[in-house]
Structures are given as structure tokens and as C-alpha cells.
Design a protein around this motif. Structure first.
Motif, PDB file in Angstrom:
ATOM      1  N   ILE A 207     -27.415 -33.532  -2.284  1.00 13.59           N
ATOM      2  CA  ILE A 207     -27.568 -32.544  -2.824  1.00 13.59           C
ATOM      3  C   ILE A 207     -26.678 -31.492  -1.772  1.00 13.59           C
ATOM      4  CG2 ILE A 207     -28.888 -30.451  -2.728  1.00 13.59           C
ATOM      5  CD1 ILE A 207     -29.991 -31.782  -4.934  1.00 13.59           C
ATOM      6  N   GLN A 208     -26.739 -32.012  -0.053  1.00 11.74           N
ATOM      7  CA  GLN A 208     -25.288 -30.946   1.067  1.00 11.74           C
ATOM      8  C   GLN A 208     -24.576 -31.272   0.719  1.00 11.74           C
ATOM      9  OE1 GLN A 208     -26.391 -27.986   2.886  1.00 11.74           O
ATOM     10  NE2 GLN A 208     -28.529 -29.037   1.612  1.00 11.74           N
TER      11      GLN A 208
ATOM     12  N   PHE B  21     -22.311 -23.647   8.974  1.00 10.62           N
ATOM     13  CA  PHE B  21     -23.768 -23.672   9.321  1.00 10.62           C
ATOM     14  C   PHE B  21     -24.647 -24.538   8.579  1.00 10.62           C
ATOM     15  CE2 PHE B  21     -23.888 -21.047  13.437  1.00 10.62           C
ATOM     16  CZ  PHE B  21     -23.195 -21.964  13.826  1.00 10.62           C
ATOM     17  N   ARG B  22     -24.452 -24.429   7.021  1.00  7.96           N
ATOM     18  CA  ARG B  22     -25.261 -25.145   5.697  1.00  7.96           C
ATOM     19  C   ARG B  22     -25.788 -26.467   5.871  1.00  7.96           C
ATOM     20  NH1 ARG B  22     -23.380 -22.897   1.332  1.00  7.96           N
ATOM     21  NH2 ARG B  22     -24.579 -20.596   1.892  1.00  7.96           N
TER      22      ARG B  22
ATOM     23  N   ILE C 110     -33.208 -34.205  13.958  1.00  9.77           N
ATOM     24  CA  ILE C 110     -34.315 -33.810  15.090  1.00  9.77           C
ATOM     25  C   ILE C 110     -35.623 -34.469  14.032  1.00  9.77           C
ATOM     26  CG2 ILE C 110     -35.051 -32.598  15.662  1.00  9.77           C
ATOM     27  CD1 ILE C 110     -32.595 -31.007  16.254  1.00  9.77           C
TER      28      ILE C 110
ATOM     29  N   MET D 256     -24.806 -27.920  22.568  1.00 12.80           N
ATOM     30  CA  MET D 256     -25.324 -29.183  23.294  1.00 12.80           C
ATOM     31  C   MET D 256     -24.950 -30.877  23.492  1.00 12.80           C
ATOM     32  SD  MET D 256     -27.006 -28.810  19.291  1.00 12.80           S
ATOM     33  CE  MET D 256     -27.316 -30.012  18.519  1.00 12.80           C
TER      34      MET D 256
ATOM     35  N   ILE E  73     -23.987 -29.279  -2.950  1.00 11.55           N
ATOM     36  CA  ILE E  73     -23.717 -28.099  -2.751  1.00 11.55           C
ATOM     37  C   ILE E  73     -22.191 -27.151  -2.058  1.00 11.55           C
ATOM     38  CG2 ILE E  73     -24.508 -25.653  -0.849  1.00 11.55           C
ATOM     39  CD1 ILE E  73     -26.685 -26.375  -3.552  1.00 11.55           C
TER      40      ILE E  73
ATOM     41  N   LEU F 294     -20.781 -29.515  14.186  1.00 14.77           N
ATOM     42  CA  LEU F 294     -20.444 -28.446  14.214  1.00 14.77           C
ATOM     43  C   LEU F 294     -18.335 -28.627  13.973  1.00 14.77           C
ATOM     44  CD1 LEU F 294     -21.349 -25.817  12.948  1.00 14.77           C
ATOM     45  CD2 LEU F 294     -21.102 -24.678  15.165  1.00 14.77           C
TER      46      LEU F 294
ATOM     47  N   SER G  46     -21.219 -19.501   7.302  1.00 14.88           N
ATOM     48  CA  SER G  46     -22.220 -19.691   6.461  1.00 14.88           C
ATOM     49  C   SER G  46     -21.611 -21.138   6.041  1.00 14.88           C
ATOM     50  CB  SER G  46     -22.323 -19.092   5.806  1.00 14.88           C
ATOM     51  OG  SER G  46     -21.714 -18.954   4.531  1.00 14.88           O
ATOM     52  N   HIS G  47     -20.806 -21.576   5.162  1.00 12.11           N
ATOM     53  CA  HIS G  47     -20.720 -22.479   4.636  1.00 12.11           C
ATOM     54  C   HIS G  47     -20.817 -23.931   5.429  1.00 12.11           C
ATOM     55  CE1 HIS G  47     -17.263 -24.569   1.932  1.00 12.11           C
ATOM     56  NE2 HIS G  47     -18.660 -24.864   1.230  1.00 12.11           N
TER      57      HIS G  47
ATOM     58  N   VAL H 208     -28.397 -31.554  11.216  1.00  9.11           N
ATOM     59  CA  VAL H 208     -28.866 -31.877  12.538  1.00  9.11           C
ATOM     60  C   VAL H 208     -30.337 -31.541  12.533  1.00  9.11           C
ATOM     61  CG1 VAL H 208     -29.232 -30.760  14.499  1.00  9.11           C
ATOM     62  CG2 VAL H 208     -26.885 -31.050  13.566  1.00  9.11           C
ATOM     63  N   GLY H 209     -31.102 -30.928  12.070  1.00  9.31           N
ATOM     64  CA  GLY H 209     -32.355 -30.444  11.351  1.00  9.31           C
ATOM     65  C   GLY H 209     -32.910 -31.816  11.318  1.00  9.31           C
TER      66      GLY H 209
ATOM     67  N   PHE I  25     -24.258 -28.019   8.532  1.00 14.01           N
ATOM     68  CA  PHE I  25     -24.416 -28.688  10.027  1.00 14.01           C
ATOM     69  C   PHE I  25     -26.066 -29.304  10.532  1.00 14.01           C
ATOM     70  CE2 PHE I  25     -25.443 -26.726  14.240  1.00 14.01           C
ATOM     71  CZ  PHE I  25     -25.149 -28.537  14.609  1.00 14.01           C
ATOM     72  N   GLY I  26     -26.845 -27.223   9.934  1.00 11.18           N
ATOM     73  CA  GLY I  26     -28.044 -27.244  10.127  1.00 11.18           C
ATOM     74  C   GLY I  26     -29.016 -27.796   9.476  1.00 11.18           C
ATOM     75  N   ASN I  27     -27.771 -28.373   8.071  1.00  6.04           N
ATOM     76  CA  ASN I  27     -29.392 -29.570   7.284  1.00  6.04           C
ATOM     77  C   ASN I  27     -29.069 -30.881   7.924  1.00  6.04           C
ATOM     78  OD1 ASN I  27     -30.954 -28.782   4.734  1.00  6.04           O
ATOM     79  ND2 ASN I  27     -28.782 -27.529   4.305  1.00  6.04           N
TER      80      ASN I  27
END
Lengths: 85, 219
Positions: free
Chosen positions: B201-202, B162-163, B173, B1, B205, B107, B159-160, B169-170, B165-167
């Protein structure tokens, strides 16, 4: 033996990774079903015990986010495929 | 990226690790948290008033998450979990400032935090069961499950991280796409959703999953 120019190879790889990124997002179906199921169960739980509304909503959100992370993994893979190649 | 803007250092024609905007925003948020914590906890009284109520509310919110999952050890784990929670929450919120990218949208940040949690989980497991007892617990109930258990343990930090990071970054975007389509008014409620709600929330979590991993290792 057919020789391809590097440009053709790069285009094919780029095309394949974009198709892969699109295909990875099919994984969004599963979390959608799971989160909807959790929300439906929470709705019926609130109907049965309206006084426990706050605790039910908190538990529902936690469960939904944990189950939604599989969709996030596919999103991460799709992002890597789009931006990394 | 795309790593974004970087500051590069050259010494004797050798390139050193670049300073990215993640690093700068991360340190700025650390300093802001320090100032905020100093301000909120100055002049404490037995009968709380004003800013002390806010500080107690945040701490009690985090404590109430820890205590049911790790009975009688809420105060022991509070500093660790609260640090993660406040740092992640603040990093997500700082993305609301225009032109600033969240450090958690990288990340490197999330994987670093997840690795810290991973190390703490291993140490707590060893503290509870002893070093050999903890290693042996991977080969239970039968020895054939050893590789599966080890892979499952190693997948936790991935998984911890990426959850989170993905939220982030998504959300980022989608916000970029919205800004290109409708630059005014429309992004405001979406900022409230993607940066404020999802960010808070994240953060919760991220902390709760860390507590869950610790309690699994201790049981």
C-alpha cells in the motif's frame, strides 16, 4: 547561581525527550478519528451502491493513508526523540 | 538513530563515507529487480501467456493509476512512476527476509526518492507554464501568499519521505518488540500485515502522491 554536573543535565535532557516522545504520540488521536470517519462513510457508500464496492474501498484506503500520515509524522518525531538523545 | 552495521574505508588516515546495510540491500534489490524484469520481459508474444501476464498486470495496474490524473500522458510518465513503485515495493518486500532491513526504513533512501520526485515536479511545472510563468504562479492570487506557497512546496518532499519512512520503521519497531515477546508463530500474520500489506500500500501511495504532485504542478 547553581552549577549542575553534566550527568544531571544529560539525565534531565533524556527525561524531557522521553516525556516529549510520549506527548508526541497524542497526535495519534486525530488520524484515528479521521480514518474512522472515512471508514464509516465508506460503509454507508457500500450500502447505497454495493456494485461499486472495489472502487470505494480503494478510495477509502488511499484517503485513510494520506490522512494517517500526520500520525506517522508524530511517530517519526517520537522515534527521533527516543533514539537520538 | 542507530545507523546499524557499517563498512568503513580508510585511506591515508582519512575516513570516507561508510557503506551501510541500507546501501548494500538497496543495490541487491536493484540487481534482483533487473534480473526479474529481464526474465519477465524475455520472449514477448502478442498473445500473452504465463510470466508475460504477470508483467502486463503490474504495468497495467500502474498505468491505470496515472492515466486518470494525467490525461493522455500515461505512457510518458509510466517509466518514472513505475520505477519508483517497483523499487519501493520491492524494497518493502525484501524486509520479509529474516535479518535483512528494508532500504526504505532509512530516511536517506526515502528522502532521496522524494527529492527526485521534487525535481521532476519543478521541471514539469516549468515545462508546462514556462520558467517565469511557473515562478510567478507561486505569487498567486496575491503576492502576500508567496512565502506560504514556497514553504508549502518545500514541505512536499519532507512529508512525502517521512510518510514512507515512518510507516516502515514503525512496523519494524513493532515487529522487533513482538519478536522479543513471542518469537514463534505469532509474528507470521503480523509480518503479512506490516511487511506485505503495508509495504505494498505504501509503495502505491508513494507513486500516487508523486503523480498527484506532478498533476498539481501542471494544472
Amino acid at each position: 547561581m547553581i552549577e549542575f554536573s553534566p550527568e544531571v543535565i544529560r539525565t534531565v535532557i533524556r527525561t524531557a525527550s522521553l516525556i516529549g516522545a510520549g506527548a508526541a504520540l497524542i497526535a495519534g488521536v486525530g488520524p484515528g478519528i479521521g480514518m474512522g470517519y472515512a471508514a464509516g462513510k465508506a460503509t454507508s457508500a457500500v450500502r447505497r451502491q454495493p456494485q461499486a464496492r472495489g472502487a470505494i474501498i480503494t478510495t477509502m484506503l488511499l484517503g485513510q493513508i494520506i490522512s494517517g500520515s500526520t500520525g506517522i509524522y508524530s511517530l517519526v518525531i517520537a522515534i527521533f526523540l527516543v533514539f537520538n538523545t | 538513530m542507530n545507523p546499524g552495521p557499517q563498512i568503513k574505508f580508510y585511506l591515508f588516515n582519512k575516513e570516507y563515507l561508510p557503506v551501510t546495510d541500507t546501501l548494500i540491500v538497496g543495490w541487491v534489490s536493484v540487481i534482483l529487480i533487473l534480473i526479474l524484469a529481464k526474465y519477465l520481459t524475455s520472449n514477448l508474444k502478442m498473445r500473452p501467456e504465463g510470466k508475460q501476464n504477470v508483467a502486463e498486470m503490474i504495468i497495467e495496474l500502474i498505468y491505470d493509476q496515472i492515466e486518470p490524473m494525467l490525461p493522455n500522458e500515461g505512457w510518458r510518465f509510466l517509466p518514472f512512476i513505475a520505477t519508483i513503485f517497483i523499487y519501493v515495493g520491492f524494497s518493502n518486500l525484501i524486509g520479509l527476509v529474516p535479518g535483512v532491513t528494508s532500504p526504505t526504513g532509512d530516511l536517506n533512501t526515502t528522502l532521496g526518492l522524494a527529492l527526485v520526485v521534487f525535481i521532476v515536479v519543478q521541471l514539469e511545472g516549468m515545462r508546462e507554464h514556462g520558467v517565469w510563468g511557473y515562478i510567478k504562479s507561486f505569487a498567486e492570487p496575491v503576492i502576500f501568499l508567496l512565502p506560504i506557497n514556497v514553504i508549502g512546496e518545500l514541505a512536499k518532499p519532507i512529508s512525502h519521505s517521512f510518510r514512507l519512512f515512518g510507516n516502515i520503521v514503525g512496523g519494524g519497531i513493532i515487529m522487533t518488540l513482538i519478536y522479543q515477546a513471542a518469537p514463534a508463530l505469532v509474528p507470521v500474520p503480523l509480518h503479512a500485515w506490516f511487511d506485505f500489506f503495508v509495504g505494498m500500500i505504501q509503495a502505491l501511495i508513494f507513486g500516487m502522491v508523486a503523480i498527484a504532485y506532478i498533476s498539481v504542478a501542471k494544472s
